[in-house]
Design an enzyme around this catalytic site. Structure first.
Site, mmCIF file in Angstrom:
data_model
loop_
_atom_site.group_PDB
_atom_site.id
_atom_site.type_symbol
_atom_site.label_atom_id
_atom_site.label_comp_id
_atom_site.label_asym_id
_atom_site.label_seq_id
_atom_site.Cartn_x
_atom_site.Cartn_y
_atom_site.Cartn_z
ATOM 1 N N HIS A 77 5.405 -2.918 9.096
ATOM 2 C CA HIS A 77 6.589 -3.022 8.227
ATOM 3 C C HIS A 77 7.745 -2.568 9.117
ATOM 4 C CE1 HIS A 77 8.782 -2.015 4.295
ATOM 5 N NE2 HIS A 77 9.537 -1.456 5.219
ATOM 6 N N HIS B 287 -0.357 -5.396 -2.991
ATOM 7 C CA HIS B 287 -0.402 -3.993 -3.436
ATOM 8 C C HIS B 287 -1.149 -3.945 -4.757
ATOM 9 C CE1 HIS B 287 2.512 -2.574 -0.393
ATOM 10 N NE2 HIS B 287 2.980 -3.809 -0.499
ATOM 11 N N ASP C 207 3.029 -10.216 -0.560
ATOM 12 C CA ASP C 207 3.568 -8.861 -0.756
ATOM 13 C C ASP C 207 3.670 -8.561 -2.259
ATOM 14 O OD1 ASP C 207 4.560 -6.336 -0.394
ATOM 15 O OD2 ASP C 207 6.494 -6.955 0.427
#
Ligand code: DOR
Length: 480
Positions: free
Chosen positions: A211, A95, A352
Site C-alpha cells: 500500500h 477486507h 479492495d
C-alpha cells in the site's frame, strides 16, 4: 428428461428429481454431483476460448467443453443460452474484517458476497483486530475458512502488529498458509523493514503487497488533492503521497530482487513508474480496482460520471461512500489506468472490497472511514468497459480470473478439462439497481448506491458445487 422442481434445470435420464421450495431448492442445487451447463458463451482466457458450447462438470471437475455434449444419466442440465460461462473470478484484495469487526463483515458474510459477485476465490487482508501478524492467526483463518462457500486465502502482515517497525514472522505465516504479505491500510513505515520483507521475498518467491502512501503527506486528507478538493474546501491527498512510496518500494525491489505487488494503483505517473520498472527487469506486478478505473474525484462532490462517459447523475455531496484510500483521482488518471491494463503495465483487477457500517460513514468526511464494497460490483463495472468496447470479454475475464490465478498460484482461472470446476455463469446484460437489499455483503458503502448497472452472476460453482444461484433470475428465464 424430466422436470426437477428447480426452474431452469432438468435431469438427464429422468433420475433423481430435485426438491422444491426455496431452501430445499438451494440445498439440492448445492448437493448435485454432475452438471451440464448447456449452450452458454464459454469464455476462458486460459484456452483462448470464446464461443458457444456446453460445459460438463463431473465429480467436482471440468469433464469437457464442446458443442452438443451428451449428459450422462443423472446429470443436472442448466440452460445457459444467452449467458456467459467463465472461470470463477479471483480477487487478491479483500477486507473480510474477521476477526474484529463483525458488524461490517465476517468470513461467512464476505464469502457469501463473493459468491454472489461471481468470485470463487478471495484473498483477505490482515488489517483485522487483532491483525493477522502471526502463524496462529493465519492458521485460524485457514481453519475457519474450510467450510466456506468460496476459497479464502489469508494475507499476513509485513510488520508486527502492522506497525511498520519490526518484521513479522513471514516464514511461519507462509507455512501456516499466508499467500502474501501486506500492511495494507498503511504503507510499511520503516524502509529497513520493507527491505527485509522484500529480501525474504527474493528467497521465498512470495509477494510483498504494498500500500503506497506517504503518511505525513497524506495525513488529514479525505480525498484526492485537486480542483474538486479545492472546490469543496476539503483537505486533499496529493498523488505524490502515493508515488513517493511507490518509488521507494520499487527501488527496494530492485535492491533485493524481491517480488513487489503494488496494491490499488491510482495515478498515471504511478503507472509509468511501474511500466519503467518492468522494462528494467524489476520484479513488480500491479493491480487496479474497478472503482479507480471507472470513478473519479468528481464522485466525492456527488457528480456521478463514469470516466470516459458523458452522463452525470447527481448523488450526495459530499459523498462519504466515495471516500476511499487511495482516493478516487482524476478522470485522466482513470483513463490512463485502463491504458495500463491494455499495455501490460497493470497485471490484474482486484476489488479492495472494504466494508464499513453506516455508523462509520457519516456525512462529515473527516470522520468517515476510507473504503467501499466491491465484491458484487466488480463484474458489472468491468462489463461496462466491455459494453463500451474498451476491453473484450476475454480480456475482462483474464484480469479478473486467469491472471490472478496464474500470478498468485491459486486454483481456478481456467475451464481446462481436469481442473477444479470453479465456474461463474453470468448474464452480461441483466439490469439491476445497487441497493442495500440487492447486496449480499453485510455492508453497502458504495457511491454506486441507487444506480442502475448491468450484469450479474446467475450461478457460481466451486469444486463443482453450486455456492450461489440467483433463483429469481433462473425462474424468470424458465418462464411461467
Ligand atoms: O479505502 C481503504 N479501505 N483503503 C485501504 O487501504 C484500507 C481499506 C479498509 O480496510 O477499510
Amino acid at each position: 428428461m424430466q422436470g426437477t422442481g428447480n426452474p431452469g434445470i432438468v435431469m438427464a435420464g429422468g433420475a433423481r428429481p430435485l426438491g422444491s421450495g426455496r431452501t430445499q431448492r438451494l440445498f439440492s442445487w448445492a448437493q448435485h454431483g454432475a452438471w451440464l451447463i448447456r449452450g452458454g458463451r464459454v469464455v476462458d482466457p486460459s484456452q483462448h476460448l470464446d464461443h458457444v458450447a456446453d460445459l460438463l462438470v463431473v465429480a467436482g471437475r471440468v469433464a469437457g467443453i464442446g458443442p452438443g455434449l451428451a449428459a450422462p444419466d443423472g446429470t443436472a442440465v442448466f440452460d445457459a443460452q444467452g449467458l456467459v460461462v467463465a472461470p470463477g473470478l479471483i480477487d487478491v484484495h479483500v477486507h473480510l474484517r474477521d476477526p474484529g469487526f463483525p458488524e461490517k463483515e465476517t468470513l461467512e458474510t464476505g464469502a457469501a458476497a463473493a459468491a454472489a459477485g461471481g468470485f470463487t476465490a478471495i484473498c483477505c487482508m490482515p488489517n483485522t483486530e487483532p491483525p493477522l501478524d502471526a502463524p496462529e492467526r493465519i492458521a485460524d483463518v485457514v481453519t475457519r475458512s474450510r467450510h466456506l462457500p468460496v476459497r479464502v486465502y489469508p494475507i499476513g502482515t509485513i510488520s508486527r502488529g502492522r506497525q511498520g517497525l519490526e518484521l513479522a514472522d513471514l516464514e511461519g505465516m507462509a507455512e501456516a498458509g499466508a499467500i502474501g504479505f501486506s500492511d495494507d491500510g498503511d504503507s510499511t513505515r520503516d524502509s529497513q523493514v520493507m527491505r527485509a520483507a522484500l529480501a525474504w521475498s527474493a528467497r521465498s518467491g512470495r509477494p510483498i503487497m504494498a500500500h503506497c502512501e506517504d503518511r505525513a503527506l497524506a495525513a488529514g486528507g479525505v480525498m484526492h488533492e485537486g480542483e474538486v478538493s479545492r472546490e469543496l474546501g476539503l483537505p486533499g491527498i496529493p498523488a505524490a503521497a502515493e508515488e513517493i512510496i511507490l518509488m521507494r518500494d520499487l527501488e527496494l525491489a530492485r535492491l533485493t530482487g524481491g517480488w513487489l505487488h503494488v496494491l490499488h494503483l491510482t495515478t498515471a505517473r504511478g503507472r509509468r513508474l511501474v511500466r519503467a520498472a518492468k522494462v528494467e527487469g524489476i520484479r513488480v506486478t500491479a493491480e487496479v480496482t474497478p472503482h479507480h478505473l471507472l470513478l473519479s474525484h468528481e464522485w466525492v462532490a456527488g457528480r456521478r460520471r463514469f470516466a470516459g462517459e458523458a452522463e452525470v447523475i447527481i448523488g450526495p455531496c459530499p459523498d462519504p461512500n466515495a471516500k476511499v484510500n487511495p482516493p478516487l483521482r482524476t478522470e485522466l488518471d482513470a483513463v490512463d489506468l485502463l491504458a495500463g491494463l491494455r499495455d501490460g503495465s497493470i497485471d490484474v483487477v482486484a476489488t479492495d472490497h472494504a466494508p464499513h457500517s453506516e455508523r462509520d460513514k457519516p456525512a462529515d468526511l473527516a470522520r468517515a472511514a476510507f473504503g467501499m464494497v466491491g465484491l458484487e460490483l466488480a463484474l458489472p463495472l468491468m462489463l461496462r468497459l466491455v459494453a463500451r468496447g474498451e476491453l473484450t470479454l476475454l480480456e475482462a475475464i483474464d484480469f479478473l480470473s486467469t491472471r490472478p490465478s496464474v500470478l498468485f498460484g491459486l486454483p481456478g482461472g481456467t475451464l481446462r478439462p481436469g481442473s477444479p470446476a470453479d465456474v461463474v455463469v453470468f448474464d452480461p446484460e441483466a439490469p439491476w439497481q445497487v441497493e442495500r437489499a440487492t447486496l449480499v455483503s453485510r455492508s453497502c458503502n458504495t457511491p454506486l448506491l441507487g444506480m442502475r448497472l448491468q450484469g450479474r452472476a446467475v450461478l457460481t460453482m466451486v469444486d463443482g458445487k453450486v455456492v450461489y444461484v440467483d433463483t429469481d433470475a433462473v425462474a424468470r428465464r424458465a418462464g411461467p
